[in-house]
Design a protein around this motif. Structure first.
Motif, short mmCIF file in Angstrom:
data_model
loop_
_atom_site.label_atom_id
_atom_site.label_comp_id
_atom_site.label_asym_id
_atom_site.label_seq_id
_atom_site.Cartn_x
_atom_site.Cartn_y
_atom_site.Cartn_z
N SER A 32 0.82 -1.21 0.00
CA SER A 32 0.00 0.00 0.00
C SER A 32 0.85 1.26 0.00
CB SER A 32 -0.94 0.00 1.21
OG SER A 32 -1.84 -1.08 1.12
N SER A 70 0.50 -4.20 4.72
CA SER A 70 -0.74 -3.90 4.02
C SER A 70 -0.51 -3.95 2.51
CB SER A 70 -1.25 -2.51 4.42
OG SER A 70 -2.44 -2.19 3.75
N PRO A 124 -7.30 -2.09 1.38
CA PRO A 124 -6.07 -2.90 1.47
C PRO A 124 -6.27 -4.07 2.43
CG PRO A 124 -5.59 -0.56 1.70
CD PRO A 124 -7.07 -0.70 1.80
N THR A 164 -4.20 -6.46 5.17
CA THR A 164 -2.98 -6.54 5.97
C THR A 164 -2.77 -7.97 6.42
OG1 THR A 164 -3.29 -4.28 6.76
CG2 THR A 164 -1.77 -5.69 8.00
#
Length: 264
Positions: A123, A154, A176, A178
């Motif tokens: 991310s 992430s 996103p 994680t």
């Protein structure tokens, strides 16, 4: 042969011997319906095909004496100018080093879903990297596992879905994902937190001292689960297929599949 843009077809007559080619006779059929039959002058003719669909083109040569060739040439080409629709990318499950996803799409022009191209990036990064391309035969769903990831990081996920004509649609996961900071290892103790009621085996939850109905094959059994009686340890890990093999450090007569797990 599938194309995603207008097609310009060229038909050329060539003589074997005798008189020169005076004109070309051709017939175009789209989606089973013949809609053009023409005999223009000259040994070459071109035709623009603009509408979506499958075209069958037949052509004959006619010489200066008016004789039509006994044989004819035939070609089939198709146009699909529409990208796939209903494209989604959903995370099924994730662990410390893998993320399991399912992509879905529908064909919108007749050529059929052809490829799923999976991409990923952290991310915090700016660009996606290619992971894998899966070729299918008009399959409207495709499962995939991202492997070799970092723990506690992430990730943004992407899929590009192509049809046979080369049209494509790109989507990303809405948020996103994680990965877990915990890497499961054999021997770790695990616990599960279940749903109440009569459920499938994969939905089972348990809380100390409470009673739940367990669906086992065609038989419903009622069992009281307590944390004192059920302490579980990981025997084997299969992240790719989203499965754990666990054993009890006590005794139990129940066979249970777990939907998720966590360290205790």
């Amino acid at each position: 042969n599938w194309y995603n843009s207008d097609m310009l077809v060229t038909i050329t007559g060539k003589k074997d011997s005798g008189s020169d080619i005076a004109k070309i006779k051709y017939e175009i059929t789209r989606n089973g319906e013949s809609y053009i039959t023409d005999t223009p002058g000259g040994s070459t003719v071109t035709r623009l095909l603009e509408e979506d669909g499958s075209y069958t083109i037949k052509a004959w040569a006619i010489d200066e004496a008016g004789r039509q060739s006994l044989r004819y040439d035939e070609k089939t080409v198709s146009k699909d100018g529409n990208a796939p629709t209903g494209v989604t990318l959903t995370v099924k499950s994730g662990y410390a080093k893998t993320i399991n996803v399912i992509a879905a799409a529908q064909d919108n022009g007749g050529s059929g879903i052809y490829q799923y191209k999976f991409k990923i990036k952290k991310s915090t990064d700016g660009t996606y990297e290619d992971r894998d391309t899966i070729t299918v035969d008009n399959a409207e769903t495709c499962t995939y596992t991202y492997k070799g990831l970092e723990t506690g990081v992430s990730y943004d996920l992407m899929v590009e879905v192509y049809d046979k004509a080369g049209n494509y649609k790109t989507v990303t996961t809405e948020i996103p994902f994680t990965t877990s900071e915990w890497v499961a290892e054999t021997g770790d103790y695990v616990k599960y937190i279940p749903n109440k009621g009569t459920l499938k085996m994969t939905d089972i939850e348990a809380t100390t001292g409470e009673t739940y109905a367990i669906l086992s094959g065609n038989t419903t059994q009622t069992t009281t689960f307590t944390t004192e009686n059920f302490n579980w340890r990981i025997w084997d890990i299969d992240e790719e297929n989203d499965r754990l093999t666990i054993v009890a450090d006590g005794c139990t007569s129940s066979k249970i599949e777990f939907q998720s797990y966590a360290r205790i």
